[in-house]
Design an enzyme around this catalytic site. Structure first.
Site, PDB file in Angstrom:
ATOM      1  N   LEU A 151       0.823  -1.214   0.000  1.00  0.00           N
ATOM      2  CA  LEU A 151       0.000   0.000   0.000  1.00  0.00           C
ATOM      3  C   LEU A 151       0.857   1.264   0.000  1.00  0.00           C
ATOM      4  O   LEU A 151       0.568   2.220  -0.721  1.00  0.00           O
ATOM      5  CB  LEU A 151      -0.933  -0.014   1.213  1.00  0.00           C
ATOM      6  CG  LEU A 151      -2.238  -0.787   0.995  1.00  0.00           C
ATOM      7  CD1 LEU A 151      -2.898  -1.109   2.334  1.00  0.00           C
ATOM      8  CD2 LEU A 151      -3.190   0.015   0.129  1.00  0.00           C
TER       9      LEU A 151
ATOM     10  N   ASP B 128      12.455   4.778  11.030  1.00  0.00           N
ATOM     11  CA  ASP B 128      11.823   3.728  11.830  1.00  0.00           C
ATOM     12  C   ASP B 128      10.918   4.439  12.820  1.00  0.00           C
ATOM     13  O   ASP B 128      11.391   5.172  13.698  1.00  0.00           O
ATOM     14  CB  ASP B 128      12.891   2.909  12.563  1.00  0.00           C
ATOM     15  CG  ASP B 128      12.283   1.787  13.389  1.00  0.00           C
ATOM     16  OD1 ASP B 128      11.071   1.830  13.667  1.00  0.00           O
ATOM     17  OD2 ASP B 128      13.034   0.872  13.772  1.00  0.00           O
TER      18      ASP B 128
ATOM     19  N   ASN C 137       1.373   5.465   7.054  1.00  0.00           N
ATOM     20  CA  ASN C 137       1.060   4.154   6.467  1.00  0.00           C
ATOM     21  C   ASN C 137       1.732   2.996   7.206  1.00  0.00           C
ATOM     22  O   ASN C 137       1.191   1.897   7.237  1.00  0.00           O
ATOM     23  CB  ASN C 137       1.509   4.158   4.995  1.00  0.00           C
ATOM     24  CG  ASN C 137       1.458   2.778   4.388  1.00  0.00           C
ATOM     25  OD1 ASN C 137       0.390   2.263   4.075  1.00  0.00           O
ATOM     26  ND2 ASN C 137       2.620   2.140   4.234  1.00  0.00           N
TER      27      ASN C 137
ATOM     28  N   TYR D 148      -4.135  -5.967  16.783  1.00  0.00           N
ATOM     29  CA  TYR D 148      -4.282  -5.168  15.556  1.00  0.00           C
ATOM     30  C   TYR D 148      -5.552  -4.316  15.588  1.00  0.00           C
ATOM     31  O   TYR D 148      -5.503  -3.111  15.358  1.00  0.00           O
ATOM     32  CB  TYR D 148      -4.290  -6.082  14.332  1.00  0.00           C
ATOM     33  CG  TYR D 148      -4.325  -5.327  13.021  1.00  0.00           C
ATOM     34  CD1 TYR D 148      -3.174  -4.725  12.519  1.00  0.00           C
ATOM     35  CD2 TYR D 148      -5.504  -5.196  12.282  1.00  0.00           C
ATOM     36  CE1 TYR D 148      -3.196  -4.019  11.313  1.00  0.00           C
ATOM     37  CE2 TYR D 148      -5.536  -4.498  11.086  1.00  0.00           C
ATOM     38  CZ  TYR D 148      -4.379  -3.916  10.606  1.00  0.00           C
ATOM     39  OH  TYR D 148      -4.395  -3.210   9.420  1.00  0.00           O
TER      40      TYR D 148
ATOM     41  N   LYS E 164      -5.814  -0.217  15.645  1.00  0.00           N
ATOM     42  CA  LYS E 164      -6.416   0.579  14.577  1.00  0.00           C
ATOM     43  C   LYS E 164      -7.542   1.467  15.112  1.00  0.00           C
ATOM     44  O   LYS E 164      -7.828   2.528  14.539  1.00  0.00           O
ATOM     45  CB  LYS E 164      -6.892  -0.331  13.448  1.00  0.00           C
ATOM     46  CG  LYS E 164      -5.725  -0.934  12.641  1.00  0.00           C
ATOM     47  CD  LYS E 164      -4.887   0.162  11.979  1.00  0.00           C
ATOM     48  CE  LYS E 164      -3.659  -0.379  11.277  1.00  0.00           C
ATOM     49  NZ  LYS E 164      -2.835   0.669  10.643  1.00  0.00           N
TER      50      LYS E 164
ATOM     51  N   THR F  74      -1.734  -7.855   0.580  1.00  0.00           N
ATOM     52  CA  THR F  74      -0.380  -7.380   0.865  1.00  0.00           C
ATOM     53  C   THR F  74       0.320  -8.375   1.779  1.00  0.00           C
ATOM     54  O   THR F  74      -0.282  -9.336   2.264  1.00  0.00           O
ATOM     55  CB  THR F  74      -0.415  -6.009   1.580  1.00  0.00           C
ATOM     56  OG1 THR F  74      -1.001  -6.205   2.878  1.00  0.00           O
ATOM     57  CG2 THR F  74      -1.207  -4.968   0.814  1.00  0.00           C
TER      58      THR F  74
HETATM   59  N1  LIG Z   1      -3.594  -4.605   3.628  1.00  0.00           N
HETATM   60  C1  LIG Z   1      -4.804  -4.271   4.055  1.00  0.00           C
HETATM   61  O1  LIG Z   1      -5.812  -4.888   3.696  1.00  0.00           O
HETATM   62  C2  LIG Z   1      -4.961  -3.128   5.022  1.00  0.00           C
HETATM   63  C3  LIG Z   1      -6.251  -2.794   5.458  1.00  0.00           C
HETATM   64  C4  LIG Z   1      -6.433  -1.714   6.290  1.00  0.00           C
HETATM   65  C5  LIG Z   1      -5.344  -0.999   6.726  1.00  0.00           C
HETATM   66  N2  LIG Z   1      -4.097  -1.369   6.327  1.00  0.00           N
HETATM   67  C6  LIG Z   1      -2.981  -0.579   6.815  1.00  0.00           C
HETATM   68  O2  LIG Z   1      -2.247  -0.054   5.729  1.00  0.00           O
HETATM   69  C7  LIG Z   1      -0.869   0.091   6.099  1.00  0.00           C
HETATM   70  C8  LIG Z   1       0.009  -0.608   5.087  1.00  0.00           C
HETATM   71  O3  LIG Z   1      -0.345  -1.976   5.090  1.00  0.00           O
HETATM   72  P1  LIG Z   1       0.167  -3.059   4.036  1.00  0.00           P
HETATM   73  O4  LIG Z   1      -0.954  -4.002   3.911  1.00  0.00           O
HETATM   74  O5  LIG Z   1       0.758  -2.420   2.841  1.00  0.00           O
HETATM   75  O6  LIG Z   1       1.284  -3.764   4.933  1.00  0.00           O
HETATM   76  P2  LIG Z   1       2.720  -4.346   4.589  1.00  0.00           P
HETATM   77  O7  LIG Z   1       2.756  -4.895   3.223  1.00  0.00           O
HETATM   78  O8  LIG Z   1       3.061  -5.258   5.707  1.00  0.00           O
HETATM   79  O9  LIG Z   1       3.630  -3.045   4.661  1.00  0.00           O
HETATM   80  C9  LIG Z   1       3.819  -2.386   5.893  1.00  0.00           C
HETATM   81  C10 LIG Z   1       4.838  -1.293   5.717  1.00  0.00           C
HETATM   82  O10 LIG Z   1       5.073  -0.711   7.016  1.00  0.00           O
HETATM   83  C11 LIG Z   1       6.484  -0.660   7.212  1.00  0.00           C
HETATM   84  N3  LIG Z   1       6.864  -0.682   8.619  1.00  0.00           N
HETATM   85  C12 LIG Z   1       6.702  -1.679   9.506  1.00  0.00           C
HETATM   86  N4  LIG Z   1       7.262  -1.346  10.689  1.00  0.00           N
HETATM   87  C13 LIG Z   1       7.778  -0.096  10.528  1.00  0.00           C
HETATM   88  C14 LIG Z   1       8.484   0.796  11.365  1.00  0.00           C
HETATM   89  N5  LIG Z   1       8.818   0.470  12.626  1.00  0.00           N
HETATM   90  N6  LIG Z   1       8.857   2.003  10.877  1.00  0.00           N
HETATM   91  C15 LIG Z   1       8.547   2.348   9.613  1.00  0.00           C
HETATM   92  N7  LIG Z   1       7.907   1.531   8.749  1.00  0.00           N
HETATM   93  C16 LIG Z   1       7.519   0.324   9.212  1.00  0.00           C
HETATM   94  C17 LIG Z   1       6.998  -1.880   6.476  1.00  0.00           C
HETATM   95  O11 LIG Z   1       8.387  -1.773   6.238  1.00  0.00           O
HETATM   96  P3  LIG Z   1       9.294  -3.114   6.232  1.00  0.00           P
HETATM   97  O12 LIG Z   1       8.718  -4.007   5.198  1.00  0.00           O
HETATM   98  O13 LIG Z   1      10.628  -2.645   5.912  1.00  0.00           O
HETATM   99  O14 LIG Z   1       9.155  -3.671   7.609  1.00  0.00           O
HETATM  100  C18 LIG Z   1       6.174  -1.829   5.204  1.00  0.00           C
HETATM  101  O15 LIG Z   1       6.735  -0.925   4.287  1.00  0.00           O
HETATM  102  C19 LIG Z   1      -0.770  -0.479   7.516  1.00  0.00           C
HETATM  103  O16 LIG Z   1      -0.864   0.566   8.458  1.00  0.00           O
HETATM  104  C20 LIG Z   1      -1.988  -1.379   7.618  1.00  0.00           C
HETATM  105  O17 LIG Z   1      -2.409  -1.586   8.942  1.00  0.00           O
HETATM  106  C21 LIG Z   1      -3.881  -2.403   5.475  1.00  0.00           C
END
Ligand SMILES: NC(=O)c1ccc[n+]([C@@H]2O[C@H](COP(=O)([O-])OP(=O)(O)OC[C@H]3O[C@@H](n4cnc5c(N)ncnc54)[C@H](OP(=O)(O)O)[C@@H]3O)[C@@H](O)[C@H]2O)c1
Length: 245
Positions: free
Chosen positions: A21, A66, A93, A169, A173, A203
Site C-alpha cells: 500500500l 523507523d 502508512n 491489531y 487501529k 499485501t
Molecule cells: N492490507 C490491508 O488490507 C490493510 C487494510 C487496512 C489498513 N491497512 C494498513 O495499511 C498500512 C500498510 O499496510 P500493508 O498491507 O501495505 O502492509 P505491509 O505490506 O506489511 O507493509 C507495511 C509497511 O510498514 C512498514 N513498517 C513496519 N514497521 C515499521 C516501522 N517500525 N517504521 C517504519 N515503517 C515500518 C513496512 O516496512 P518493512 O517491510 O521494511 O518492515 C512496510 O513498508 C498499515 O498501516 C496497515 O495496517 C492495510
C-alpha cells in the site's frame, strides 16, 4: 540514489513506502505531481522503490525512518526541514499485524510491539512533522486505519469481517482513528486536515489474502492526501462513503 530537486512540487512523506500500500500511495502521489519521500529500514528496498518512481517520471527519494525510534524520526524531520523547509502531505502508512505470532511470542509482546508501530509511532511521527506541515499552504495527514478498528463494524455480527477479532491489531487501529480525530481537532486552526481510511488489500500484512489490489486501496488515500480546502477533516472514509467509527 541521487537526490532530485523538488522544485515547487508538493512534498509527501509516506511511512513504509517500500512496498504494497505504501508504495502504491507513493506511486499515485508521484503521478499526481508530488515529490514522494518514503521510508526504508532496509535501504536497498526503499532505494529501489524510489528508483522505480523516478524511472516512471515521478519525483521520489528514499529516507531512512523507523517510527519506533525517536532519533530516527527526529533525523527524518531534520532532513525534510533542510531539504524542503516544509511538508505538504504525511501519510501514516507504516503498520504491522503481529497477532498471528501469539504462538511464538507472548501476548504482551505482541500487544506492545503492535502499538509501538501502529499507535505510538504514528503519534510521534505526526507530532514531529506538524511544524513542517504548518509551513504548507495545503497540509494534509492521512492515517491508515482499518475497518477492523471500527467499534460499529466489530459490534455487527453480520459484518463481512465479523470473525476477524485480532486483539492487538484491531485495538491499535481503533487508536489510529482516535488519533485522526484528536489531531484533526488540534490542527484545525492551522488548516491541517487529518482523515483516516480503511481497506482490505492483498499485501504482505495479511498473507496476500485481501480482495483488492494495493493500487485500489491507495485510491482513497491519494484522494484524502490531495483534498481541496473545503474537504473534510476528522473523518473516516472508504472509497465511496464515511465508515462508522
Ligand atoms: N492490507 C490491508 O488490507 C490493510 C487494510 C487496512 C489498513 N491497512 C494498513 O495499511 C498500512 C500498510 O499496510 P500493508 O498491507 O501495505 O502492509 P505491509 O505490506 O506489511 O507493509 C507495511 C509497511 O510498514 C512498514 N513498517 C513496519 N514497521 C515499521 C516501522 N517500525 N517504521 C517504519 N515503517 C515500518 C513496512 O516496512 P518493512 O517491510 O521494511 O518492515 C512496510 O513498508 C498499515 O498501516 C496497515 O495496517 C492495510
Amino acid at each position: 540514489m541521487s537526490i532530485q530537486s523538488a522544485g515547487t512540487a508538493p512534498i509527501a512523506l509516506i511511512s513504509g513506502a517500500n512496498k504494497d500500500l505504501g508504495f502504491a500511495i507513493a506511486r499515485g502521489l508521484a503521478r499526481a505531481g508530488h515529490h514522494s519521500v518514503d521510508r526504508l529500514p532496509r535501504y536497498a528496498l526503499g532505494d529501489k522503490a524510489s528508483a522505480i518512481l523516478c524511472a516512471e517520471g515521478g519525483q521520489a527519494e528514499a529516507l531512512v525512518l523507523d517510527v519506533t525510534d525517536d532519533t530516527s524520526i527526529t533525523v527524518a524531520a531534520a532532513v525534510i526541514k533542510e531539504r524542503f523547509d516544509r511538508l505538504d502531505v504525511l501519510v501514516n502508512n507504516a503498520g504491522v499485524a503481529l497477532d498471528c505470532q501469539v504462538a511464538v511470542s507472548s501476548l504482551r509482546t505482541v500487544m506492545r510491539d503492535t502499538f509501538e508501530v501502529n499507535v505510538f509511532g504514528l503519534a510521534c511521527l505526526t507530532e514531529a512533522m506538524t511544524p513542517l506541515l504548518a509551513g504548507s499552504s495545503r497540509p494534509r495527514i492521512v492515517n491508515m486505519a482499518s475497518g477492523l478498528g471500527s467499534f460499529a463494524l466489530n459490534s455487527d455480527p453480520d459484518h463481512e469481517f465479523a470473525k476477524v477479532k485480532l486483539s492487538a491489531y484491531n485495538t491499535s487501529k481503533a487508536g489510529v482513528t482516535m488519533l485522526a480525530v484528536i489531531y484533526a481537532a488540534r490542527l484545525r486552526d492551522r488548516g491541517i486536515k487529518v482523515n483516516a481510511d480503511p481497506g482490505f488489500c492483498a499485501t504482505d500484512l495479511n498473507g496476500r489474502s485481501g480482495n483488492r489490489s494495493p493500487e485500489q486501496g491507495a485510491t482513497i488515500v491519494i484522494k484524502l492526501a490531495t483534498l481541496d480546502d473545503d474537504g473534510p477533516t476528522g473523518g473516516f472514509f472508504d472509497e465511496t462513503e464515511p465508515v462508522p467509527w
